[in-house]
Design an enzyme around this catalytic site. Structure first.
Site, mmCIF file in Angstrom:
data_model
loop_
_atom_site.group_PDB
_atom_site.id
_atom_site.type_symbol
_atom_site.label_atom_id
_atom_site.label_comp_id
_atom_site.label_asym_id
_atom_site.label_seq_id
_atom_site.Cartn_x
_atom_site.Cartn_y
_atom_site.Cartn_z
ATOM 1 C CG ASP A 161 0.750 -4.389 3.026
ATOM 2 O OD1 ASP A 161 0.965 -3.716 2.003
ATOM 3 O OD2 ASP A 161 0.379 -3.886 4.102
ATOM 4 C CG HIS A 191 -0.264 0.091 2.545
ATOM 5 N ND1 HIS A 191 0.094 -1.009 3.278
ATOM 6 C CD2 HIS A 191 0.127 1.153 3.283
ATOM 7 C CE1 HIS A 191 0.662 -0.631 4.411
ATOM 8 N NE2 HIS A 191 0.692 0.687 4.445
ATOM 9 C CB SER A 221 5.736 3.048 11.378
ATOM 10 O OG SER A 221 4.456 2.490 11.646
#
Length: 650
Positions: free
Chosen positions: A214, A183, A297
């Site tokens: 991811d 993402h 983060s």
């Protein structure tokens, strides 16, 4: 308030109620009483009776209780009291009376209990050679960690346009490869820069993002980093263990560099859910620790004390300190292929699996003989894979059912996600043989493996300032629909005139079916500029309800083109599409029927045919305009020239 001995003064405790008295079998301290060395805490006036009661409950001999020494008698400084003994006293007295000391309050055990004098400890060097330490590890690692600034320039699939910050780290300094989250790399067109610790900035080019998991990779030019020696962080997925102390280093909450500590608590957590219609990972385990990471983060490395990355930070809980990390097993495989400039094969049968422990599998009907063989073959595992859902219209639809227990694939026992995906990724275009246990019977089935890239969009069409792409596997999974179809990622001017907002799926344009982007582009080329045509669509929130709306065809204000992403380089290329036919001055007249008013309103019959309803759309917001669509009444003032009077906004 402190007394002369610098001891906290406490209010005299009241006797413990019976309900709060600890059960005696849980305490075994009376079996090995320590005399002369265990100093009691300083008791406030009136607390001696409570101490005696506590001693009797724990069966401590009365002589031992009376022989306890004070701190002064034992010659032990008050600051050196034991944490363990303070924990014991916290059971004796209510927590609101005895304060639990912190590590700062009591940093060491007393010398008598440690068995080592302070003088002997003072000769030990802090940085002893051969002993791992966080300070040099982090000093070396932060040179490979970058802060990422990115701007998504087009809404696409599950992503929307906008700016964001994140983190990444160098995994190949020579090739200029940076690892981050999927993402962050983003399936949409983006413009991104990486900022190193010495504030050198380089341009980033997305080269790979996984369709499901991811993670993704950026590429940069190593020659543009001129004032720092680049280094790589090694990926070590095999080192992740429960109880391992870790550091999450990255751009946390917009800070350029933050270092968060934690301890790995789980290695088999289910993938986190970020919401329906959003990107969600599945068919993998996640690691969990209470490191308290937040926005920015994403993409941070999860480091061990030797500076190796054991996981990739991906998300966290909003109402807790839990953070979720993606394992690196599949990332290592993809990195090797990206280094060689090869495409990463990803196979799927469009089915979602979940890992269930054996006790839940027994409720699904798992045979004891199968469980026994699986436990013997995989002694470290505590469960097996079960089918969660089979995607509608996918290869597994009609074969697999929710609750099926996966026993073997191609004759090989499989109980975890990595083994399952290894087989699927190497069997694209082929048929796999699945052995499942359903209820109290075993079933064998053959299912074709599909290329995941075929159901992951890499093209979109810009029409009237809006963006449409094909329905992706991510969107289809979230709403339980089939892949394919034209998904509205951004409405823009033309689609907005028909209220075809983001989250709509267009079924047909002017009665021409549009199952994919190519059919949609062909349907647009057959329209006339300035015309009003019907389109059929449905909303993802209500896929069972289709509706027909009218769209204004005005594509001359914006480019009509198709963008395609190269699967190896990640670059987007555009090509113009055939626009609707422009016919200047050839607007087809439309006949309107005017109802007759009652005779009591006879004067209004003369005005009634002159009233009109205006529906006005503008392609851009200019001169303080706040909306792109206006509707209101008007009246004809010159029927020969075709002039209508209305208010300024309309």
């Amino acid at each position: 308030m402190n007394n002369e001995d610098n001891q906290p003064y406490r209010k005299p405790p009241s006797p413990l109620p019976v309900s709060r008295q600890p059960p005696s079998p849980l305490f075994t301290y009376h079996q090995r009483p320590r005399t002369g060395v265990i100093p009691p805490p300083l008791l406030s006036p009136g607390a001696a009776e409570v101490k005696d009661q506590a001693g009797r409950r724990l069966s401590i001999p009365e002589g031992v209780r009376r022989r306890s020494l004070t701190y002064a008698e034992a010659g032990i400084p008050a600051r050196r009291r034991s944490l363990a003994y303070a924990d014991l006293m916290a059971v004796f007295y209510p927590p609101n009376i005895i304060r639990q000391p912190t590590v700062t309050d009591t940093p060491f055990e007393c010398a008598e209990w440690e068995g080592v004098s302070d003088s002997a400890l003072s000769h030990i060097p802090i940085d002893e050679p051969g002993v791992a330490s966080w300070e040099p590890t982090l000093e070396r690692a932060i040179k490979s960690i970058v802060s990422i600034k990115a701007q998504c320039v087009r809404s696409f699939d599950t992503e929307t346009s906008g700016t964001y910050t994140a983190t990444g780290f160098v995994v190949d300094a020579q090739a200029g490869l940076i690892l981050s989250n999927r993402h962050v790399v983003n399936p949409a067109p983006i413009v991104a820069q990486a900022i190193f610790v010495n504030y050198e900035e380089v341009e980033l080019q997305p080269v790979y993002r996984d369709p499901v998991h991811d993670f993704g990779f950026f590429r940069f030019d190593p020659k543009k980093v001129k004032f720092m020696q680049l280094d790589s962080i090694r990926l070590a997925p095999q080192k992740a263990k429960v109880g391992m102390e870790i550091r999450v280093v990255g751009n946390d909450a917009g800070e350029k560099l933050s270092i968060l500590a934690g301890t790995l608590a789980r290695l088999d957590r289910a993938a986190p859910e970020y919401g329906v219609g959003q990107y969600n990972d599945f068919n993998t385990f996640y690691l969990q620790a209470a490191s308290g990471t937040s926005g920015g983060s994403s993409g941070s490395p999860v480091l061990d004390i030797y500076g190796d990355a054991v996981a990739l930070n991906a998300g966290g809980a909003t109402k807790a300190a839990s953070s979720f990390y993606l394992p690196l097993s599949r990332i290592v495989r993809a990195l090797d292929l990206v280094r060689r400039g090869e495409q990463v094969p990803r196979g799927t049968i469009q089915a979602e699996f979940e890992y269930l422990p054996y006790d839940e599998l027994r409720r699904l009907g798992l045979d004891m003989d199968i469980e026994s063989k699986m436990r013997e073959t995989f002694p470290e595992s505590q469960g097996m894979l079960s089918v969660c859902t089979a995607q509608r219209g996918g290869p597994a639809d009609g074969s697999l059912q929710s609750g099926d227990i996966v026993v073997a694939i191609n004759g090989k026992p499989v109980i975890e996600f990595v083994g399952l995906e290894d087989i699927l990724d190497s069997s694209i275009g082929q048929t796999v043989h699945l052995s499942v246990w359903r209820g109290n019977k075993a079933y064998d089935m053959h299912i074709g493996v599909q290329d995941m890239c075929d159901i992951t969009p890499s093209r979109f069409i810009e029409i009237g300032g809006g963006v449409v792409n094909e329905v992706s596997y991510q969107v289809a999974r979230g709403y339980g629909i089939q892949t394919g179809g034209v998904y509205v990622a951004s409405s823009g001017h033309v689609l907005g005139s028909a209220s075809a907002w983001r989250g709509s799926v267009i079924v047909s344009v002017n009665n021409i079916a549009t199952p994919n982007l190519d059919a949609f582009a062909s349907a647009l080329s057959q329209l006339s500029e300035g015309s009003r045509v019907p389109i059929r669509l449905f909303s993802l929130e209500k896929p069972y309800r289709q509706k027909v709306v009218i769209m204004n065809v005005t594509t001359h204000w914006h480019a009509l083109r198709m963008a395609t992403r190269d699967k190896c380089t990640g670059y987007w290329t555009y090509r113009d599409l055939d626009p609707p036919v422009l016919r200047i001055g050839a607007v087809d007249p439309q006949t309107a029927s005017v109802p007759q008013l009652p005779a009591t309103l006879a004067p209004a019959n003369k005005v009634w045919p002159s009233l009109v309803y205006l529906d006005f759309h503008i392609p851009y917001l200019v001169d303080g305009m706040k909306n792109t669509q206006f509707a209101g009444p008007g009246f004809i003032v010159d029927k020969e020239q075709g002039y209508i009077a209305c208010d300024r906004d309309t």
